[in-house]
Design a protein around this motif. Structure first.
Motif, short mmCIF file in Angstrom:
data_model
loop_
_atom_site.label_atom_id
_atom_site.label_comp_id
_atom_site.label_asym_id
_atom_site.label_seq_id
_atom_site.Cartn_x
_atom_site.Cartn_y
_atom_site.Cartn_z
N LEU A 52 -38.09 4.46 -4.07
CA LEU A 52 -36.78 4.93 -3.67
C LEU A 52 -36.01 5.45 -4.87
O LEU A 52 -36.18 4.97 -6.00
N PRO A 53 -35.14 6.45 -4.67
CA PRO A 53 -34.33 6.95 -5.79
C PRO A 53 -33.50 5.83 -6.41
O PRO A 53 -33.10 4.88 -5.74
N VAL A 54 -33.23 5.95 -7.70
CA VAL A 54 -32.40 4.99 -8.41
C VAL A 54 -31.22 5.74 -9.02
O VAL A 54 -31.44 6.70 -9.76
N PRO A 55 -29.98 5.37 -8.69
CA PRO A 55 -29.57 4.28 -7.80
C PRO A 55 -29.79 4.63 -6.32
O PRO A 55 -29.50 5.74 -5.90
N THR A 56 -30.28 3.67 -5.57
CA THR A 56 -30.45 3.82 -4.14
C THR A 56 -29.10 3.68 -3.46
O THR A 56 -28.35 2.74 -3.76
N VAL A 57 -28.79 4.58 -2.55
CA VAL A 57 -27.54 4.50 -1.79
C VAL A 57 -27.85 3.95 -0.40
O VAL A 57 -28.62 4.56 0.35
N ILE A 58 -27.26 2.81 -0.08
CA ILE A 58 -27.50 2.12 1.19
C ILE A 58 -26.25 2.25 2.05
O ILE A 58 -25.16 1.85 1.65
N GLY A 59 -26.42 2.85 3.22
CA GLY A 59 -25.30 3.00 4.15
C GLY A 59 -24.96 1.64 4.74
O GLY A 59 -25.67 1.13 5.61
N HIS A 60 -23.85 1.05 4.28
CA HIS A 60 -23.45 -0.30 4.66
C HIS A 60 -22.98 -0.33 6.11
O HIS A 60 -21.93 0.24 6.44
N ARG A 61 -23.78 -0.96 6.96
CA ARG A 61 -23.51 -0.98 8.41
C ARG A 61 -23.44 0.45 8.96
O ARG A 61 -22.73 0.72 9.93
N GLY A 62 -24.18 1.33 8.32
CA GLY A 62 -24.13 2.75 8.66
C GLY A 62 -23.19 3.46 7.71
O GLY A 62 -23.21 3.23 6.51
N ALA A 63 -22.37 4.33 8.27
CA ALA A 63 -21.30 4.96 7.48
C ALA A 63 -19.99 4.38 7.99
O ALA A 63 -19.16 5.05 8.60
N SER A 64 -19.79 3.09 7.73
CA SER A 64 -18.69 2.35 8.35
C SER A 64 -17.32 2.73 7.82
O SER A 64 -16.30 2.29 8.37
N GLY A 65 -17.27 3.54 6.75
CA GLY A 65 -15.99 4.07 6.32
C GLY A 65 -15.47 5.15 7.23
O GLY A 65 -14.29 5.52 7.15
N TYR A 66 -16.33 5.66 8.13
CA TYR A 66 -15.97 6.80 8.97
C TYR A 66 -16.19 6.57 10.46
O TYR A 66 -15.68 7.33 11.28
N ARG A 67 -16.98 5.59 10.83
CA ARG A 67 -17.27 5.29 12.23
C ARG A 67 -17.29 3.78 12.42
O ARG A 67 -17.60 3.03 11.49
N PRO A 68 -16.98 3.28 13.62
CA PRO A 68 -17.10 1.84 13.85
C PRO A 68 -18.48 1.33 13.47
O PRO A 68 -19.50 1.93 13.82
N GLU A 69 -18.51 0.23 12.72
CA GLU A 69 -19.74 -0.27 12.12
C GLU A 69 -20.77 -0.68 13.17
O GLU A 69 -20.44 -1.07 14.28
#
Length: 387
Positions: A52-69
């Protein structure tokens, strides 16, 4: 910067290309496709979590900053933004199905309170030593849960997300696996998932153990191997130990505050705290059954009394010495969640200098990060790759 971080320029270069090809250009992203170029979400080649790319970006609960988790809408947006991995948290229903919710208490993440037919289900329970009053997944069948709709968990902070209240149901994990398989076929590359067992000791005590049904689903969808595009995680080490006997999928132990004890330790009378687990001896023990750790960001760079970042700990170097990857949690864009030195203005709900905070954590040598705003984290990672 650690020696490990200094020796990975090629992987950072790959990351920069991946971000420019997805989030930065507005094109759909395929988790891990940029890193491995391998196809087949099911039964094909995937590459290792090490690829995996480093740093790996993990969508926390999806994109919970923009949609209900923990909705398919949140997961889809995270993937479309280019997140390398999309996270799910699992809790059971009364009839043993695994569904995606951050907690079994669904009071604040669904419209259950608006359903008079379920008013009598409201109750008070003690979960991992904490008394909670509300509605809980283990008191509903899957068919009953499917009559509910998901809502934004923190509407005061993320008012824009409330636009999507009621749009999606609670997804089962099997539905997410099917979604990931289909998206992988469309995109020509594996869709990576990051799956947490929530309160496993509590649920095992109710006769609703998580690990066995999870392992069956992983096998059914070909995600039970060491090179499968999925990472397992839990705050309870024993859950990862149990899963290590059922599947070969990579595993990560989550670590909270230094004074806290994993709940399975509390139940077993194990006196060790998180502070013990982040010491070399504790990390050696974790490495005997897991491939990584997911520490809170404060374990990587502590804050002072004013909430400002101080000097990084030795955790990155110590974990890497045991060949463990580090995926800390959680970076959010809002001032309320950022270190004090990266807040901008006085509105706690306004965005602060998330790019500056991400750079500080990337400089510490972490392998990846959980983010509510995958697009922001991907741009920061691209900047870091070019530096």
């Amino acid at each position: 910067m650690t020696e490990r971080a200094q020796t990975a320029p090629g992987r950072r270069t790959l990351l920069g290309a991946a971000v420019l090809g997805t989030a930065a250009l507005g094109l759909p992203g395929t988790a891990n496709a940029a890193a491995s170029g391998e196809s087949g979400a099911r039964g094909g080649r995937h590459g290792s979590y090490r690829d995996l790319p480093v740093p790996t970006v993990i969508g926390h609960r999806g994109a919970s900053g923009y949609r209900p988790e923990h909705t398919l809408g949140s997961y889809q947006l995270a993937l479309d933004m280019g997140a390398h991995i999309v996270e799910q948290d699992l809790v059971p229903t009364k009839d043993g199905h695994l569904v995606c919710r951050h907690e079994n208490d669904i009071t604040g993440t669904t419209d259950v309170a608006d359903h008079p037919e379920f008013a009598s289900r409201r109750t008070t329970k003690k979960v991992d030593g904490v008394s909670l009053t509300g509605w809980f997944t283990e008191d509903f069948t899957l068919a009953e849960l499917k009559t509910l709709r998901a809502e934004e968990r923190i509407p005061g902070t993320r008012q824009e997300n409330t636009l999507y209240d009621g749009r999606w149901q609670i997804p089962t994990f099997e539905e997410v696996l099917r979604w990931a398989d289909e998206e992988g076929r469309k995109r020509g590359g594996s869709v990576w998932l990051y799956v947490e067992t929530k309160h496993p000791s509590y649920f095992r005590g109710l006769g609703l153990g998580l690990e066995e049904p999870l392992a069956r689903l992983l096998r059914r969808h070909g995600r039970h191997r060491a090179n499968s595009p999925l990472i397992l995680q839990s705050f309870e080490p024993s859950s990862m130990q149990r899963l290590s006997k059922l599947v070969s999928t990579p595993r990560v132990v989550l670590l909270s505050g230094p004074k806290e004890r994993p709940w399975d330790f509390v139940e077993a009378g194990d006196p060790r705290t998180v502070a013990d687990l982040v010491k070399p001896a504790g990390l050696k023990w974790i490495a005997s059954f897991a491939q990584g750790i997911g520490p809170t960001l404060d374990l990587v760079i502590p804050k002072d009394a004013a909430g400002r970042l101080t000097t990084p700990t030795t955790l990155v170097a110590d974990a890497h010495a045991r060949d463990l990857v580090l995926h800390p949690y959680t970076l959010r864009n809002e001032n309320a969640f950022l270190p004090a030195d990266f807040r901008r203005g006085t509105d706690p709900n306004a965005y602060g200098d998330a790019f500056g905070a991400l750079r500080a954590y990337f400089d510490a040598g972490i392998d990846g990060i959980f983010s509510d705003n995958p697009d922001t984290a991907l741009l920061a990672a691209a900047d870091f790759a070019k530096a």
